[in-house]
Scaffold this motif. Structure first.
Motif, PDB file in Angstrom:
ATOM      1  N   GLY A   1      22.756 -36.751  44.217  1.00  0.00           N
ATOM      2  CA  GLY A   1      21.634 -37.680  44.365  1.00  0.00           C
ATOM      3  C   GLY A   1      20.344 -36.981  44.740  1.00  0.00           C
ATOM      4  N   ILE A   2      20.432 -36.002  45.633  1.00  0.00           N
ATOM      5  CA  ILE A   2      19.234 -35.266  46.050  1.00  0.00           C
ATOM      6  C   ILE A   2      18.672 -34.450  44.881  1.00  0.00           C
ATOM      7  N   ILE A   3      19.565 -33.850  44.078  1.00  0.00           N
ATOM      8  CA  ILE A   3      19.090 -33.101  42.909  1.00  0.00           C
ATOM      9  C   ILE A   3      18.329 -34.032  41.962  1.00  0.00           C
ATOM     10  N   CYS A   4      18.898 -35.208  41.708  1.00  0.00           N
ATOM     11  CA  CYS A   4      18.242 -36.178  40.823  1.00  0.00           C
ATOM     12  C   CYS A   4      16.899 -36.625  41.392  1.00  0.00           C
ATOM     13  N   ALA A   5      16.874 -36.938  42.687  1.00  0.00           N
ATOM     14  CA  ALA A   5      15.642 -37.428  43.307  1.00  0.00           C
ATOM     15  C   ALA A   5      14.563 -36.361  43.333  1.00  0.00           C
ATOM     16  N   PHE A   6      14.968 -35.127  43.615  1.00  0.00           N
ATOM     17  CA  PHE A   6      14.001 -34.025  43.655  1.00  0.00           C
ATOM     18  C   PHE A   6      13.382 -33.805  42.283  1.00  0.00           C
ATOM     19  N   LEU A   7      14.201 -33.908  41.242  1.00  0.00           N
ATOM     20  CA  LEU A   7      13.710 -33.720  39.875  1.00  0.00           C
ATOM     21  C   LEU A   7      12.916 -34.933  39.409  1.00  0.00           C
ATOM     22  N   ALA A   8      13.291 -36.113  39.889  1.00  0.00           N
ATOM     23  CA  ALA A   8      12.592 -37.335  39.476  1.00  0.00           C
ATOM     24  C   ALA A   8      11.160 -37.387  39.993  1.00  0.00           C
ATOM     25  N   GLY A   9      10.887 -36.700  41.101  1.00  0.00           N
ATOM     26  CA  GLY A   9       9.539 -36.720  41.671  1.00  0.00           C
ATOM     27  C   GLY A   9       8.477 -36.264  40.692  1.00  0.00           C
ATOM     28  N   PRO A  10       8.540 -35.016  40.203  1.00  0.00           N
ATOM     29  CA  PRO A  10       7.507 -34.548  39.259  1.00  0.00           C
ATOM     30  C   PRO A  10       7.566 -35.240  37.908  1.00  0.00           C
ATOM     31  N   ILE A  11       8.778 -35.460  37.378  1.00  0.00           N
ATOM     32  CA  ILE A  11       8.880 -36.076  36.049  1.00  0.00           C
ATOM     33  C   ILE A  11       8.394 -37.517  36.087  1.00  0.00           C
ATOM     34  N   GLY A  12       8.773 -38.258  37.120  1.00  0.00           N
ATOM     35  CA  GLY A  12       8.315 -39.641  37.246  1.00  0.00           C
ATOM     36  C   GLY A  12       6.819 -39.739  37.447  1.00  0.00           C
ATOM     37  N   SER A  13       6.250 -38.814  38.203  1.00  0.00           N
ATOM     38  CA  SER A  13       4.801 -38.832  38.429  1.00  0.00           C
ATOM     39  C   SER A  13       4.045 -38.601  37.126  1.00  0.00           C
ATOM     40  N   VAL A  14       4.475 -37.590  36.364  1.00  0.00           N
ATOM     41  CA  VAL A  14       3.814 -37.313  35.087  1.00  0.00           C
ATOM     42  C   VAL A  14       3.986 -38.495  34.134  1.00  0.00           C
ATOM     43  N   MET A  15       5.147 -39.125  34.170  1.00  0.00           N
ATOM     44  CA  MET A  15       5.393 -40.269  33.304  1.00  0.00           C
ATOM     45  C   MET A  15       4.420 -41.407  33.594  1.00  0.00           C
ATOM     46  N   ILE A  16       4.174 -41.667  34.861  1.00  0.00           N
ATOM     47  CA  ILE A  16       3.238 -42.728  35.229  1.00  0.00           C
ATOM     48  C   ILE A  16       1.820 -42.357  34.816  1.00  0.00           C
ATOM     49  N   TRP A  17       1.447 -41.105  35.014  1.00  0.00           N
ATOM     50  CA  TRP A  17       0.097 -40.678  34.613  1.00  0.00           C
ATOM     51  C   TRP A  17      -0.079 -40.779  33.101  1.00  0.00           C
ATOM     52  N   HIS A  18       0.983 -40.502  32.355  1.00  0.00           N
ATOM     53  CA  HIS A  18       0.920 -40.625  30.893  1.00  0.00           C
ATOM     54  C   HIS A  18       1.053 -42.078  30.424  1.00  0.00           C
ATOM     55  N   LYS A  19       1.425 -42.971  31.367  1.00  0.00           N
ATOM     56  CA  LYS A  19       1.667 -44.387  31.025  1.00  0.00           C
ATOM     57  C   LYS A  19       2.751 -44.514  29.951  1.00  0.00           C
ATOM     58  N   THR A  20       3.863 -43.800  30.172  1.00  0.00           N
ATOM     59  CA  THR A  20       4.967 -43.825  29.215  1.00  0.00           C
ATOM     60  C   THR A  20       6.277 -44.222  29.894  1.00  0.00           C
ATOM     61  N   ALA A  21       6.196 -45.148  30.836  1.00  0.00           N
ATOM     62  CA  ALA A  21       7.402 -45.560  31.556  1.00  0.00           C
ATOM     63  C   ALA A  21       8.434 -46.176  30.620  1.00  0.00           C
ATOM     64  N   TYR A  22       7.972 -46.773  29.520  1.00  0.00           N
ATOM     65  CA  TYR A  22       8.905 -47.423  28.594  1.00  0.00           C
ATOM     66  C   TYR A  22       9.784 -46.399  27.871  1.00  0.00           C
ATOM     67  N   PHE A  23       9.357 -45.145  27.791  1.00  0.00           N
ATOM     68  CA  PHE A  23      10.185 -44.121  27.165  1.00  0.00           C
ATOM     69  C   PHE A  23      11.493 -43.943  27.927  1.00  0.00           C
ATOM     70  N   SER A  24      11.436 -43.975  29.245  1.00  0.00           N
ATOM     71  CA  SER A  24      12.639 -43.750  30.039  1.00  0.00           C
ATOM     72  C   SER A  24      13.649 -44.868  29.827  1.00  0.00           C
TER      73      SER A  24
END
Length: 264
Positions: free
Chosen positions: A18-41
């Motif tokens: 869970g910690i590995i997933c959460a740590f990786l989700a931080g940068p990827i999720g942030s970039v996703m929101i900035w790109h406005k591509t949440a629907y891709f996930s």
């Protein structure tokens, strides 16, 4: 409830994954929101069930089959024009729902997998093996390295495509890189969070961090911290109250987000 229950091997493995997933989700999720591509996930996560079915039919490792399908699908998604008559979100919705339904139909022919449907949809973090953890760790480190090397380019593409092009940045290549990273994340984390909840771990901590951070870098750090805290608290609540782990983790993420709204 004994304190020793929290040190059971399967609890430790669940915490690590869970910690590995959460740590990786931080940068990827942030970039996703900035790109406005949440629907891709959502599209990729819903399609992962089809990868599970194909892997079972072909007799190969399910994690590998899911990852291969998501990588192929991610590259196909990049071929969809950004401006269409119906809108790209309509195409993504159709692809996501069709893939999910194909996966469900395929499961009807696989009785051995059908009993694990709830785990695939909502996660089964308590069944994570050490092999899963090693795979997640290696793939996660590779994703972080690629994202780190392209961090400035990804930020410029998120701020303004025209600005990125004026800086001689290949926007198409950067989109491909990020979409592949997103596919890899979904492929390695679907067992921990579940196909239907992987987007929540990507988006909610990042959305919370963006509201309280003042710089992109701090936003990434806060998103990873919030995600890790959600994993820890969700696991604790799951053990104490005997409730499903992955949904509990997402509920904790939402609680953090509500607190950020109050603070704002």
């Amino acid at each position: 409830m004994n304190i020793s229950d929290f040190f059971e091997p399967f609890i430790i493995r669940a915490l690590l994954s869970g910690i590995i997933c959460a740590f990786l989700a931080g940068p990827i999720g942030s970039v996703m929101i900035w790109h406005k591509t949440a629907y891709f996930s959502d599209t990729l996560s819903h399609s992962a069930l089809l990868g599970v079915v194909l892997g079972a039919f072909l007799g190969i490792n399910l994690n590998i089959s899911v990852l291969i399908l998501l990588l192929v699908l991610a590259l196909v998604l990049l071929k969809i024009p950004q401006r269409t008559v119906l809108g790209i979100d309509i195409f993504l919705l159709i692809i996501a729902q069709t893939s999910l339904c194909l996966g469900l139909v395929g499961l009807s022919f696989l009785p051995n997998l059908r009993s694990s449907l709830e785990g695939y949809l909502f996660g089964d973090v308590l069944s994570v093996s050490m092999f899963d953890i090693y795979t997640m760790l290696i793939a996660g480190l590779l994703c972080l390295y690629v994202l780190y090397k392209n961090w400035d380019k990804q930020l410029l593409c998120a701020i303004s495509i025209d600005l990125a092009q004026s800086e001689k940045i290949n926007v198409v290549v950067q989109k491909r890189i990020f979409t592949v990273l997103l596919a890899v994340f979904t492929g390695i984390c679907f067992k921990t969070t579940g196909l239907l909840l992987v987007s929540a771990l990507l988006i909610i901590p990042a959305a919370t961090a963006i509201k309280i951070a003042k710089t992109p870098e701090k936003s990434v750090v806060f998103a990873s911290i919030i995600g890790c805290l959600s994993i820890i608290l969700g696991l604790i609540c799951s053990v104490i109250f005997d409730v499903p782990t992955s949904p509990m983790i997402e509920i904790i993420c939402c609680i953090f987000f509500l607190f950020s709204l109050i603070k704002k």
